[in-house]
Design a protein around this motif. Structure first.
Motif, short mmCIF file in Angstrom:
data_model
loop_
_atom_site.label_atom_id
_atom_site.label_comp_id
_atom_site.label_asym_id
_atom_site.label_seq_id
_atom_site.Cartn_x
_atom_site.Cartn_y
_atom_site.Cartn_z
N VAL A 20 -20.58 -20.56 -83.61
CA VAL A 20 -20.54 -20.98 -82.21
C VAL A 20 -19.97 -22.39 -82.13
O VAL A 20 -19.91 -23.11 -83.12
N ASN A 21 -19.53 -22.78 -80.96
CA ASN A 21 -19.09 -24.15 -80.72
C ASN A 21 -20.06 -24.75 -79.72
O ASN A 21 -19.83 -24.73 -78.52
N ALA A 22 -21.19 -25.24 -80.24
CA ALA A 22 -22.29 -25.63 -79.38
C ALA A 22 -22.38 -27.14 -79.24
O ALA A 22 -22.00 -27.90 -80.13
N THR A 23 -22.92 -27.57 -78.09
CA THR A 23 -23.29 -28.97 -77.91
C THR A 23 -24.80 -29.06 -78.10
O THR A 23 -25.44 -28.13 -78.55
N GLY A 24 -25.38 -30.19 -77.78
CA GLY A 24 -26.75 -30.46 -78.16
C GLY A 24 -27.79 -29.58 -77.50
O GLY A 24 -27.57 -29.00 -76.43
N PRO A 25 -28.98 -29.47 -78.11
CA PRO A 25 -30.07 -28.65 -77.58
C PRO A 25 -30.78 -29.33 -76.42
O PRO A 25 -30.83 -30.56 -76.33
N THR A 26 -31.34 -28.51 -75.53
CA THR A 26 -32.15 -28.98 -74.41
C THR A 26 -33.50 -28.29 -74.48
O THR A 26 -33.57 -27.06 -74.36
N PHE A 27 -34.57 -29.05 -74.68
CA PHE A 27 -35.90 -28.48 -74.85
C PHE A 27 -36.68 -28.50 -73.53
O PHE A 27 -36.61 -29.47 -72.77
N GLY A 28 -37.46 -27.45 -73.31
CA GLY A 28 -38.34 -27.43 -72.15
C GLY A 28 -39.09 -26.11 -72.07
O GLY A 28 -38.59 -25.07 -72.53
#
Length: 563
Positions: free
Chosen positions: A47-55
């Protein structure tokens, strides 16, 4: 004493000091992680992913993960990894309405924009590229959990007015249609709800600040607030999260905007909806060390040196990472000092993502850097089809990441090798979160894979990596803040935790580094200490709260007093 004897004596002292430091360092328990990416169901190879977002988007008490993905090939789309309560994850993005097919996602952030107790989602997108047929704008999703009892998202971008003033294309497509580079939330006007700042990766287009007017209505206040930067900079293209921090501790949250090929800009909040650029000021308040034009994409901000104010680490892909110390407490006024050499944090490995967290719970904030080799390859030389005026540089070779342990005085030693978190790849974002609820923060790392016309062209197939912290015997306390008069997320709240000889300071932030977020529940390491004396909180509303007698090795939910 003869020179040779004196030199020998001095060398003996130096070596003795070095041995003592090494002995004290080695006495600490090592920081160790275990790669559980596949076991937890979040591998996502190539994948070409950017940063994770937690919640906790579904309100079931465990952390979920949203990962923005550049939809450049079949099967690539945004991920919403839902936690099953046992630490395993399943992608439910399509089912929950946030897959954002056809988008070129560059970042996302969970924010409770209507203060109803559930997490809404802002996904920042870039315009269509080589193989895409439709334009997916930056998208605002409303979480319907409180209204319907089911955690599903509805696109409210157009109805909420999240479009720039006077921009015909935004009105046409129903949202911001240019190259979104990152987003962050803060209550800059202290009216109790969260406003939104969106960075733009195109130097010909300005960033945008939207004031939350309540009732799912937003107003573009970029010009009137004084945060417009395009005319002030030669290269105003800006990827990575904007950083909202009250640097001068006057109760009004300030804004640090990093750029890829230009200076970083510190906008001091003057209150009454206005900001002042103090970066180049000759006298304090100023931020002169941010004039370095390094290729930075966001920042990691924490009290690294235990003096009670917030310092800044800049992950720069073209030079050493920069450690910028805040000198507010020492001088009584806002100013900064570049302490990169003294700190030992100046790693040169093509750093893009970073995260600040206490990984060993010794009470000192460490750093983890997501690297990917220097940005020294012209994209036109490796990916065909770009017009001649598109001339930017990318990382093409993989690199190992870097784990820097805080010695306790704001200086760092590298402890990467053998940590289990080396994570070879072309890095992008990284976030820290206690995913298994054992009191030790884990790492979620994202990496790049380059595509052209739907086909992989990069020599490395990147993937997500989930590193679970194996922990140690150090004590800890976790605090989950809930605003009432302030915004529900408590973004902007300042916390001091006192335990014997140790004082820790933190400020709740919505985003950091390359479009990443951390666990919204804050973990404070205590080392061998057996109790916490006091917790002091200054809420964004101005309310001050003191709590005593909190038990260690527990999570405490702290609700803002009504008065």
């Amino acid at each position: 004493m003869k020179r040779s004897a004196m030199s020998a004596a001095l060398m003996s002292i130096v070596l003795g000091t070095a041995v003592a430091v090494a002995a004290s360092t080695s006495a600490k328990p090592p920081i160790r992680f275990k790669d559980e990416t596949a076991a937890r169901g979040v591998t996502d190879l190539a994948v070409n992913a950017t940063g994770p977002t937690f919640g906790d988007y579904d309100g079931d008490g465990d952390l979920d993960i949203f990962v923005p993905v550049e939809d450049l090939a079949p099967g690539l789309a945004d991920r919403l990894f839902e936690n099953d309560g046992r630490g395993a994850f399943k992608d439910v993005a399509s089912e929950k309405g946030v897959q954002n097919s056809g988008s070129f996602s560059r970042g996302a952030v969970f924010c409770d924009l209507d203060n109803d107790g559930d997490l809404d989602l802002l996904s920042v997108n870039m315009p269509p590229g080589q193989s895409r047929q439709r334009h997916v704008p930056t998208t605002l999703y409303r979480n319907e959990l409180r209204e319907t009892g089911s955690a599903r998202f509805t696109d409210v971008t157009r109805s909420a007015g999240l479009m720039r003033a006077g921009n015909e294309n935004d009105q046409k497509i129903g949202g911001i249609g240019d190259t979104g580079g990152g987003a962050g939330c803060a209550d800059y006007d202290r009216d109790g709800d969260l406003d939104v700042f969106i960075k733009n990766a195109d130097g010909d287009v300005d960033n945008a600040l939207f004031r939350n007017d309540g009732g799912w209505s937003f107003t573009d206040v970029t010009q009137s607030s004084g945060v417009a930067l395009q005319t002030k900079l030669k290269d105003s293209n800006a990827q990575g999260s904007p950083n909202w921090i009250d640097f001068d501790q006057d109760g009004w949250v300030d804004l640090l905007v990093t750029h890829e090929r230009d200076i970083k800009v510190l906008l001091r909040n003057l209150g009454e909806g206005r900001f002042e650029d103090v970066t180049r000021a000759r006298r304090p308040p100023n931020a002169l060390p941010f004039l370095n034009p390094g290729y930075a994409q966001g920042a990691c901000i924490a009290d690294f040196d235990h003096d009670g104010d917030m310092d800044v680490f800049l992950p720069t892909a073209d030079q050493a990472g920069r450690m910028i110390a805040n000198r507010l407490k020492e001088t009584g006024t806002l100013s900064f000092q570049d302490v990169t050499i003294k700190s030992g944090a100046g790693v040169i490995r093509g750093t893009r993502g970073c995260v600040a967290a206490d990984f060993d719970n010794d009470g000192h904030v460490d750093l983890y850097l997501n690297n990917g080799g220097p940005s020294n390859v012209l994209i036109n030389d490796v990916i065909a089809g770009f017009p001649p005026f598109v001339t930017f540089y990318i990382a093409w070779e993989a690199a190992e990441n870097t784990l820097l342990r805080n010695r306790g005085d704001g200086s760092f030693e590298e402890v990467t090798r053998g940590s289990g978190a080396e994570g070879l790849g072309i890095g992008s974002g990284v976030g820290a979160a206690d995913l298994n609820d054992d009191g030790f923060v884990d790492l979620f790392v994202t990496n790049r894979t380059y595509y052209a016309m739907g086909k992989q062209v990069s020599p490395v197939a990147g993937q997500n990596r989930l590193f679970i912290n194996r922990g140690n015997d150090n004590a800890w306390i976790k605090l989950r803040l809930q605003g009432t008069r302030s915004n529900r997320n408590a973004f902007g709240a300042r916390i001091k935790v006192a335990s014997g000889d140790l004082e820790q300071h933190h400020e709740v932030q919505s985003a950091h580094g390359y479009n990443s977020t951390n666990d919204p529940t804050l973990t404070f390491g205590l080392g061998a200490r057996k109790s916490v004396d006091r917790v002091e909180i200054v809420w964004p509303s101005g309310t001050k709260q003191v709590i005593e007698g909190l038990s260690i090795k527990q999570t405490h939910v702290i609700v803002e007093p009504s008065s």
